[in-house]
Design a protein around this motif. Structure first.
Motif, mmCIF file in Angstrom:
data_model
loop_
_atom_site.group_PDB
_atom_site.id
_atom_site.type_symbol
_atom_site.label_atom_id
_atom_site.label_comp_id
_atom_site.label_asym_id
_atom_site.label_seq_id
_atom_site.Cartn_x
_atom_site.Cartn_y
_atom_site.Cartn_z
ATOM 1 N N HIS A 75 4.981 13.067 3.955
ATOM 2 C CA HIS A 75 5.855 12.227 3.137
ATOM 3 C C HIS A 75 5.075 11.001 2.687
ATOM 4 O O HIS A 75 4.200 10.508 3.407
ATOM 5 C CB HIS A 75 7.086 11.802 3.933
ATOM 6 N N THR A 76 5.368 10.512 1.488
ATOM 7 C CA THR A 76 4.723 9.309 0.964
ATOM 8 C C THR A 76 5.776 8.253 0.666
ATOM 9 O O THR A 76 6.886 8.568 0.212
ATOM 10 C CB THR A 76 3.932 9.611 -0.320
ATOM 11 N N TYR A 77 5.440 7.016 0.926
ATOM 12 C CA TYR A 77 6.335 5.888 0.692
ATOM 13 C C TYR A 77 5.485 4.626 0.554
ATOM 14 O O TYR A 77 4.253 4.661 0.720
ATOM 15 C CB TYR A 77 7.327 5.744 1.852
ATOM 16 N N ALA B 152 0.848 -1.190 0.000
ATOM 17 C CA ALA B 152 0.000 0.000 0.000
ATOM 18 C C ALA B 152 0.880 1.236 0.000
ATOM 19 O O ALA B 152 2.075 1.185 0.320
ATOM 20 C CB ALA B 152 -0.931 0.001 1.211
ATOM 21 N N ILE B 153 0.265 2.357 -0.373
ATOM 22 C CA ILE B 153 0.928 3.657 -0.331
ATOM 23 C C ILE B 153 0.604 4.310 1.006
ATOM 24 O O ILE B 153 -0.568 4.436 1.371
ATOM 25 C CB ILE B 153 0.480 4.553 -1.499
ATOM 26 N N CYS B 154 1.628 4.701 1.731
ATOM 27 C CA CYS B 154 1.451 5.338 3.039
ATOM 28 C C CYS B 154 1.797 6.821 2.916
ATOM 29 O O CYS B 154 2.837 7.186 2.353
ATOM 30 C CB CYS B 154 2.335 4.692 4.082
ATOM 31 N N LYS B 155 0.927 7.660 3.452
ATOM 32 C CA LYS B 155 1.163 9.106 3.472
ATOM 33 C C LYS B 155 1.200 9.557 4.925
ATOM 34 O O LYS B 155 0.179 9.580 5.611
ATOM 35 C CB LYS B 155 0.076 9.850 2.713
ATOM 36 N N SER B 156 2.385 9.874 5.400
ATOM 37 C CA SER B 156 2.545 10.349 6.773
ATOM 38 C C SER B 156 2.393 11.858 6.811
ATOM 39 O O SER B 156 2.728 12.562 5.856
ATOM 40 C CB SER B 156 3.911 9.938 7.331
ATOM 41 N N LYS B 157 1.923 12.350 7.941
ATOM 42 C CA LYS B 157 1.701 13.783 8.113
ATOM 43 C C LYS B 157 1.843 14.111 9.586
ATOM 44 O O LYS B 157 1.288 13.417 10.433
ATOM 45 C CB LYS B 157 0.316 14.173 7.591
#
Length: 321
Positions: free
Chosen positions: A183-185, A166-171
């Motif tokens: 950031h996305t990873y 999955a694509i993770c978007k941290s904030k």
């Protein structure tokens, strides 16, 4: 009266006391062992030579000047020697620090598990196939700067291979020492081993670029050169790498006597992959191409022929001046 005593210059006790105090304040003390023979101001040195009080005072004034000069010269020499020793110790200390960081980095990167190796190999193959394709969902070349489309394409390909990707978007919000950011990873969750539990594997497509600095030292750049461009590894391994690299960045800026930006500090860099995040999967696309959707026609009003689209209307020609 003795003629010798008449020619002797008179020096009172107050003058001698002032001279002695001045020399003591200058940091020079000269001890002269003497033996008093009589009360008529005649002194005798240990060698047996007699001298008047005026001779001894004049000698006392001349000798401390040479002693002061020698003392200052010795002080300057010892000070320069101490500076050289401090510089040599600092060089050795810096060399030991960077050698230790290289060893820690190499040991952390080469230590791997079977699940990491498996996902790393799959990511490498998927990345090679994705870059070889001609376009992505936004009709741009994948090999360019389209990070979002590249992540989506790799995520879909790993899902098609059976990985829970999955694509993770941290904030995260700003604090007193850390600015806000996001950031996305990519993330793969593995549950193949029930005893070990769920294993989180992070995929960062621009790992080396995240730690590059414009004004870094040669030692720091050499350390960064050992990092892989694409990182695939467990979360615990990523934490260890972040700590090593942030310590190296702090040391680098200290050596160059420059301020370390808050976005380079350990807390900010760690938040990129370990702050609260949202996990999502991209929309499914046809793997290996741009899909069968025909491109939208683009026409300008300057070249648009209304007579073809509206044949029932009558148009009057107008001469353009």
């Amino acid at each position: 009266m003795n003629p010798r005593e008449e020619s002797r210059p008179f020096i009172n006790n107050t003058c001698v006391r002032c001279i002695l105090q001045r020399e003591l304040m200058a940091g020079v003390m000269l001890r002269i062992p003497v033996t008093r023979l009589t009360a008529d101001n005649i002194l005798e040195f240990p060698g047996g030579r007699a001298a008047s009080l005026s001779d001894m005072v004049l000698g006392f004034i001349e000798e401390p000047a040479a002693a002061t000069h020698a003392f200052q010269a010795n002080s300057m020499t010892s000070g320069s020697d101490e500076e050289e020793e401090d510089q040599a110790a600092s060089v050795e200390e810096n060399k030991a620090f960077w050698d230790e960081q290289h060893q820690l980095l190499q040991a952390t990167l080469h230590r791997t598990s079977s699940i990491e190796s498996k996902i790393r190999q799959a990511t490498k193959e998927v990345l090679r196939e994705t870059i070889d394709s001609t376009c992505c969902r936004c009709s741009r070349e994948v090999a360019g700067d389209c990070r979002n489309c590249l992540q989506s394409e790799i995520c879909n390909r790993l899902i098609s291979l059976g990985y829970n990707c999955a694509i993770c978007k941290s904030k995260w919000k700003s604090s007193a020492s850390t600015p806000s950011g996001e950031h996305t990873y990519l993330e793969v969750l593995d549950n193949s081993n029930p005893k070990r539990g769920e294993t989180r594997v992070v995929i960062e497509l621009n790992f080396r670029a995240e730690f590059e600095m414009a004004r870094a030292s040669q030692d720091y750049n050499r350390l960064i050169s050992f990092l892989p461009e694409v990182f695939v590894g467990k979360a615990e391994r990523l934490r260890a790498l972040i700590k090593i690299l942030c310590n190296a960045a702090k040391k680098c800026m200290k050596e160059k006597k420059m301020h370390l930006g808050p976005w380079r500090k350990h807390k900010y860099m760690q938040a990129k992959w370990f702050a609260a995040f949202q996990r999502s999967t991209p929309g499914l696309l046809q793997v290996g191409g741009c899909g069968n959707r025909p491109p939208k026609p683009r026409a300008s009003m300057l070249t648009f022929d209304l007579s073809e689209t509206m044949p029932g209307f009558h148009f009057t020609a107008v001469e353009a001046l």
